[in-house]
Design a protein around this motif. Structure first.
Motif, PDB file in Angstrom:
ATOM      1  N   SER A  79       1.975  49.967   1.200  1.00 22.96           N
ATOM      2  CA  SER A  79       2.983  50.291  -0.031  1.00 22.96           C
ATOM      3  C   SER A  79       3.667  51.736   0.096  1.00 22.96           C
ATOM      4  CB  SER A  79       1.995  50.348  -1.003  1.00 22.96           C
ATOM      5  OG  SER A  79       0.858  51.242  -0.869  1.00 22.96           O
ATOM      6  N   VAL A  80       4.589  51.846  -0.584  1.00 23.24           N
ATOM      7  CA  VAL A  80       5.225  53.216  -0.680  1.00 23.24           C
ATOM      8  C   VAL A  80       5.392  53.806  -2.236  1.00 23.24           C
ATOM      9  CG1 VAL A  80       7.534  51.861  -0.771  1.00 23.24           C
ATOM     10  CG2 VAL A  80       7.353  54.388  -0.002  1.00 23.24           C
ATOM     11  N   GLN A  81       5.109  54.866  -2.305  1.00 27.73           N
ATOM     12  CA  GLN A  81       5.481  55.418  -3.710  1.00 27.73           C
ATOM     13  C   GLN A  81       6.669  56.401  -3.651  1.00 27.73           C
ATOM     14  OE1 GLN A  81       1.855  56.893  -6.239  1.00 27.73           O
ATOM     15  NE2 GLN A  81       1.096  57.010  -3.965  1.00 27.73           N
ATOM     16  N   LEU A  82       7.660  56.404  -4.317  1.00 31.91           N
ATOM     17  CA  LEU A  82       8.739  57.437  -4.450  1.00 31.91           C
ATOM     18  C   LEU A  82       8.667  58.375  -5.309  1.00 31.91           C
ATOM     19  CD1 LEU A  82      11.171  54.228  -4.217  1.00 31.91           C
ATOM     20  CD2 LEU A  82      10.222  55.321  -2.342  1.00 31.91           C
ATOM     21  N   ALA A  83       9.073  59.852  -4.911  1.00 31.35           N
ATOM     22  CA  ALA A  83       8.938  60.786  -5.800  1.00 31.35           C
ATOM     23  C   ALA A  83      10.129  61.763  -5.434  1.00 31.35           C
ATOM     24  CB  ALA A  83       7.939  61.621  -5.676  1.00 31.35           C
ATOM     25  N   VAL A  84      10.836  62.488  -6.427  1.00 32.15           N
ATOM     26  CA  VAL A  84      11.711  63.480  -6.032  1.00 32.15           C
ATOM     27  C   VAL A  84      11.425  64.889  -6.418  1.00 32.15           C
ATOM     28  CG1 VAL A  84      13.973  62.303  -6.271  1.00 32.15           C
ATOM     29  CG2 VAL A  84      12.824  62.398  -8.237  1.00 32.15           C
ATOM     30  N   GLY A  85      11.964  65.738  -5.405  1.00 31.44           N
ATOM     31  CA  GLY A  85      11.340  67.209  -5.401  1.00 31.44           C
ATOM     32  C   GLY A  85      11.560  67.710  -6.618  1.00 31.44           C
ATOM     33  N   ALA A  86      12.756  67.405  -7.353  1.00 29.18           N
ATOM     34  CA  ALA A  86      12.935  68.330  -8.574  1.00 29.18           C
ATOM     35  C   ALA A  86      11.889  68.008  -9.921  1.00 29.18           C
ATOM     36  CB  ALA A  86      14.332  68.047  -9.002  1.00 29.18           C
ATOM     37  N   SER A  87      11.358  66.671  -9.669  1.00 33.66           N
ATOM     38  CA  SER A  87      10.536  66.317 -10.837  1.00 33.66           C
ATOM     39  C   SER A  87       9.149  66.851 -10.557  1.00 33.66           C
ATOM     40  CB  SER A  87      10.582  64.918 -11.238  1.00 33.66           C
ATOM     41  OG  SER A  87       9.877  64.152  -9.765  1.00 33.66           O
ATOM     42  N   LEU A  88       8.933  67.298  -9.430  1.00 30.12           N
ATOM     43  CA  LEU A  88       7.366  68.011  -9.131  1.00 30.12           C
ATOM     44  C   LEU A  88       7.318  69.370  -9.470  1.00 30.12           C
ATOM     45  CD1 LEU A  88       7.047  66.093  -5.810  1.00 30.12           C
ATOM     46  CD2 LEU A  88       6.074  65.344  -7.784  1.00 30.12           C
ATOM     47  N   ALA A  90       4.844  70.989 -11.033  1.00 27.50           N
ATOM     48  CA  ALA A  90       3.644  71.901 -11.090  1.00 27.50           C
ATOM     49  C   ALA A  90       2.856  71.022 -10.096  1.00 27.50           C
ATOM     50  CB  ALA A  90       3.063  72.032 -12.407  1.00 27.50           C
ATOM     51  N   PRO A  91       1.585  71.250  -9.735  1.00 29.32           N
ATOM     52  CA  PRO A  91       0.727  70.719  -8.995  1.00 29.32           C
ATOM     53  C   PRO A  91       0.393  69.566  -9.847  1.00 29.32           C
ATOM     54  CG  PRO A  91       0.156  73.048  -8.461  1.00 29.32           C
ATOM     55  CD  PRO A  91       1.303  72.870  -9.539  1.00 29.32           C
ATOM     56  N   LYS A  92       0.060  69.551 -10.863  1.00 29.56           N
ATOM     57  CA  LYS A  92      -0.380  68.349 -11.631  1.00 29.56           C
ATOM     58  C   LYS A  92       0.630  67.018 -11.748  1.00 29.56           C
ATOM     59  CE  LYS A  92       1.114  69.678 -16.223  1.00 29.56           C
ATOM     60  NZ  LYS A  92       2.517  68.991 -16.154  1.00 29.56           N
ATOM     61  N   ASP A  93       1.861  67.641 -11.294  1.00 25.90           N
ATOM     62  CA  ASP A  93       2.819  66.390 -11.267  1.00 25.90           C
ATOM     63  C   ASP A  93       2.669  65.482 -10.065  1.00 25.90           C
ATOM     64  OD1 ASP A  93       4.165  67.587 -13.651  1.00 25.90           O
ATOM     65  OD2 ASP A  93       5.272  68.620 -12.439  1.00 25.90           O
ATOM     66  N   LEU A  94       1.869  66.019  -9.003  1.00 22.02           N
ATOM     67  CA  LEU A  94       1.651  65.518  -7.586  1.00 22.02           C
ATOM     68  C   LEU A  94       0.348  64.602  -7.821  1.00 22.02           C
ATOM     69  CD1 LEU A  94       2.132  67.880  -4.675  1.00 22.02           C
ATOM     70  CD2 LEU A  94       3.149  65.416  -4.764  1.00 22.02           C
ATOM     71  N   LEU A  95      -0.481  64.867  -8.724  1.00 22.65           N
ATOM     72  CA  LEU A  95      -1.754  64.327  -8.918  1.00 22.65           C
ATOM     73  C   LEU A  95      -1.758  62.539  -8.696  1.00 22.65           C
ATOM     74  CD1 LEU A  95      -4.288  66.285 -11.044  1.00 22.65           C
ATOM     75  CD2 LEU A  95      -4.242  65.864  -8.346  1.00 22.65           C
ATOM     76  N   PRO A  96      -0.986  62.180  -9.778  1.00 20.48           N
ATOM     77  CA  PRO A  96      -0.674  60.741  -9.780  1.00 20.48           C
ATOM     78  C   PRO A  96      -0.381  59.904  -8.463  1.00 20.48           C
ATOM     79  CG  PRO A  96       0.787  61.825 -11.492  1.00 20.48           C
ATOM     80  CD  PRO A  96       0.026  62.820 -10.796  1.00 20.48           C
ATOM     81  N   TYR A  97       0.555  60.598  -7.802  1.00 18.44           N
ATOM     82  CA  TYR A  97       1.069  59.983  -6.540  1.00 18.44           C
ATOM     83  C   TYR A  97      -0.202  60.204  -5.515  1.00 18.44           C
ATOM     84  CZ  TYR A  97       5.733  60.545  -8.248  1.00 18.44           C
ATOM     85  OH  TYR A  97       6.819  60.370  -9.071  1.00 18.44           O
ATOM     86  N   LEU A  98      -0.890  61.391  -5.704  1.00 15.89           N
ATOM     87  CA  LEU A  98      -1.821  61.805  -4.481  1.00 15.89           C
ATOM     88  C   LEU A  98      -3.006  60.856  -4.894  1.00 15.89           C
ATOM     89  CD1 LEU A  98      -1.604  65.374  -3.729  1.00 15.89           C
ATOM     90  CD2 LEU A  98      -0.772  63.602  -2.331  1.00 15.89           C
ATOM     91  N   THR A  99      -3.524  60.741  -6.228  1.00 16.22           N
ATOM     92  CA  THR A  99      -4.762  59.880  -6.097  1.00 16.22           C
ATOM     93  C   THR A  99      -4.351  58.333  -6.001  1.00 16.22           C
ATOM     94  OG1 THR A  99      -4.216  60.083  -8.672  1.00 16.22           O
ATOM     95  CG2 THR A  99      -5.793  61.286  -7.786  1.00 16.22           C
ATOM     96  N   ASN A 100      -3.163  57.807  -6.178  1.00 25.22           N
ATOM     97  CA  ASN A 100      -2.739  56.702  -5.957  1.00 25.22           C
ATOM     98  C   ASN A 100      -2.493  56.210  -4.321  1.00 25.22           C
ATOM     99  OD1 ASN A 100      -2.873  55.481  -8.700  1.00 25.22           O
ATOM    100  ND2 ASN A 100      -0.893  56.002  -9.147  1.00 25.22           N
ATOM    101  N   VAL A 101      -2.505  57.098  -3.508  1.00 24.33           N
ATOM    102  CA  VAL A 101      -2.318  56.734  -2.352  1.00 24.33           C
ATOM    103  C   VAL A 101      -3.450  55.818  -1.583  1.00 24.33           C
ATOM    104  CG1 VAL A 101      -0.949  58.742  -1.413  1.00 24.33           C
ATOM    105  CG2 VAL A 101      -3.102  58.717  -1.122  1.00 24.33           C
ATOM    106  N   ASP A 110      11.956  62.878  -1.941  1.00 27.43           N
ATOM    107  CA  ASP A 110      13.281  63.071  -1.655  1.00 27.43           C
ATOM    108  C   ASP A 110      13.412  64.519  -2.015  1.00 27.43           C
ATOM    109  OD1 ASP A 110      15.549  62.656  -0.944  1.00 27.43           O
ATOM    110  OD2 ASP A 110      16.186  61.194  -2.324  1.00 27.43           O
ATOM    111  N   GLU A 111      14.612  65.006  -1.434  1.00 27.71           N
ATOM    112  CA  GLU A 111      14.881  66.558  -1.886  1.00 27.71           C
ATOM    113  C   GLU A 111      13.806  67.351  -1.873  1.00 27.71           C
ATOM    114  OE1 GLU A 111      18.621  67.494  -2.269  1.00 27.71           O
ATOM    115  OE2 GLU A 111      18.278  65.809  -0.993  1.00 27.71           O
ATOM    116  N   ILE A 112      12.985  67.275  -0.894  1.00 25.01           N
ATOM    117  CA  ILE A 112      11.727  67.905  -0.758  1.00 25.01           C
ATOM    118  C   ILE A 112      11.624  69.482  -0.897  1.00 25.01           C
ATOM    119  CG2 ILE A 112      11.185  67.906   1.753  1.00 25.01           C
ATOM    120  CD1 ILE A 112       8.312  67.182   1.213  1.00 25.01           C
ATOM    121  N   HIS A 113      12.911  69.998  -0.606  1.00 22.05           N
ATOM    122  CA  HIS A 113      13.313  71.550  -0.545  1.00 22.05           C
ATOM    123  C   HIS A 113      13.121  71.986  -1.905  1.00 22.05           C
ATOM    124  CE1 HIS A 113      17.224  69.776  -1.097  1.00 22.05           C
ATOM    125  NE2 HIS A 113      17.417  70.794  -1.754  1.00 22.05           N
TER     126      HIS A 113
END
Ligand code: ADP
Length: 345
Positions: A79-88, A90-101, A110-113
């Motif tokens: 499976s794949v999860q998609l995120a965009v750099g600009a919407s991350l 604070a660290p808490k914004d990453l949590l749902p993605y990381l806990t769902n992996v 995308d646009e990770i810079h």
């Protein structure tokens, strides 16, 4: 400030991209070396039963970074999860993605810079050790919770590799740069996509569209969609070379792929600044356009095609640039070095 419409939008439009985007690596055209290397690492990871190492794609917009990132999980059957750099933000914004992996699944950013430093630092342990440290509470009551993650693959994409910090860049095991496409490759993409869109197209039109696509598949797709609309409206849905040329002319996209805004940029430097050198701010103000729009959207293609050069003293139109917009190069007022005298010297 007003923005002119353009058929060269490099910003992805996911709805539009979806039906033309290749789903498997075998369907991707070009980028042969990148695809070959990826096939090897995919094969090796599968044989070893390991998660694939983290991958970073960089390169200008519209060249296939997202497409590769989406094909890879299909190849792996994960499976794949998609995120965009600009919407991350604070660290808490990453949590749902990381806990769902899931085990060996892909997280694509995308646009990770564009992720801020704090989020980046949070990613380090996630990428390296597949764990995250969450701080609960504040002050003296604060304690750190160590949370293990399932082994996963991070795929990052960026148009600005230089803006990525060294530590983040180094945590990607594989780094792939995507370059521009040859006309033959774009011709094949247009031909295939015309079939996917079920539009009748003659033998010569795909190449005509490809030549005007700025070496970029996303632009080729956008031009094809426009030509199809035009053909549906004016030519019983059939794309002949004549129909394609008329459609592209109506859109203001010329033989080299310049649009009306690009030509206005060249004409402004020639008409107002004697061909240059002229500063980007001055050109932008004269055109009534934001300087960022010029540097990010207009200039890269004109610099790449050598119609303009960038010098420490400003932008200068080259002889090819003058010829392209059919304006004569000034013959008088030359400096001893043969350079055109600017209005402001
Ligand atoms: P990026 O992420 O680099 O901005 P995308 O991967 O979104 O670019 O590509 C834009 C579109 O161009 C895709 O939807 C796809 O239809 C097309 N495309 C990109 N690369 C290829 C390729 N190698 N072969 C065929 N089509 C491609």
């Amino acid at each position: 400030m007003p923005r002119e419409t353009t058929l060269h939008p490099y910003e992805p439009d996911d709805d539009l991209d979806r039906d033309l985007r290749p789903q498997r690596m075998a369907d991707m055209v070009g980028q042969v070396k990148v695809a070959e290397r990826l096939r090897i690492v995919l094969d090796a990871a599968q044989k070893r039963n390991e998660p694939l190492g983290h991958i970073l794609f960089d390169g200008p917009p519209g060249l296939g970074k997202t497409t590769f990132a989406r094909c890879i999980p299909n190849e792996l059957g994960v499976s794949v999860q998609l995120a965009v750099g600009a919407s991350l933000k604070a660290p808490k914004d990453l949590l749902p993605y990381l806990t769902n992996v899931e085990e060996r699944s892909v997280l694509f950013i995308d646009e990770i810079h564009r992720i801020p430093r704090a989020v980046e630092e949070f990613l380090y342990t996630a990428m390296e050790d597949f764990r995250i440290d969450i701080v609960l509470g504040e002050g003296v009551n604060a304690r750190t919770l160590n949370m293990p993650l399932k082994p996963f693959t991070l795929i990052g994409a960026t148009t600005r590799a230089g803006m990525l910090s060294g530590p983040l860049r180094e945590r990607f095991r594989y780094r792939e740069h995507l370059g521009f496409y040859e006309v033959d490759e774009l011709t094949l993409i247009v031909r295939r996509n015309a079939a996917k869109l079920r539009v009748e197209i003659d033998a010569d039109s795909p190449r005509e569209i490809a030549c005007r696509s700025r070496s970029t598949p996303r632009v080729a797709n956008n031009l094809l969609r426009w030509v199809r609309d035009y053909a549906d409206s004016k030519a019983n849905g059939r794309i002949s070379l004549e129909v394609a040329e008329a459609a592209l002319q109506m859109a203001g996209v010329d033989k080299l792929g310049l649009d009306s805004q690009d030509r206005r940029y060249l004409e402004t430097i020639i008409r107002v600044f004697g061909g240059g050198p002229a500063g980007v701010e001055a050109i932008a103000h004269t055109m009534n356009i934001a300087p960022d729009t010029l540097t990010d959207e207009v200039e890269p293609f004109l610099l790449r095609t050598e119609l303009v050069i960038r010098t420490p003293r400003g932008r200068t139109v080259t002889p090819q640039g003058f010829a392209h917009v059919n304006m004569p190069m000034p013959t008088s007022d030359r400096n001893p070095d043969g350079r055109q005298q600017s209005l402001f010297e």
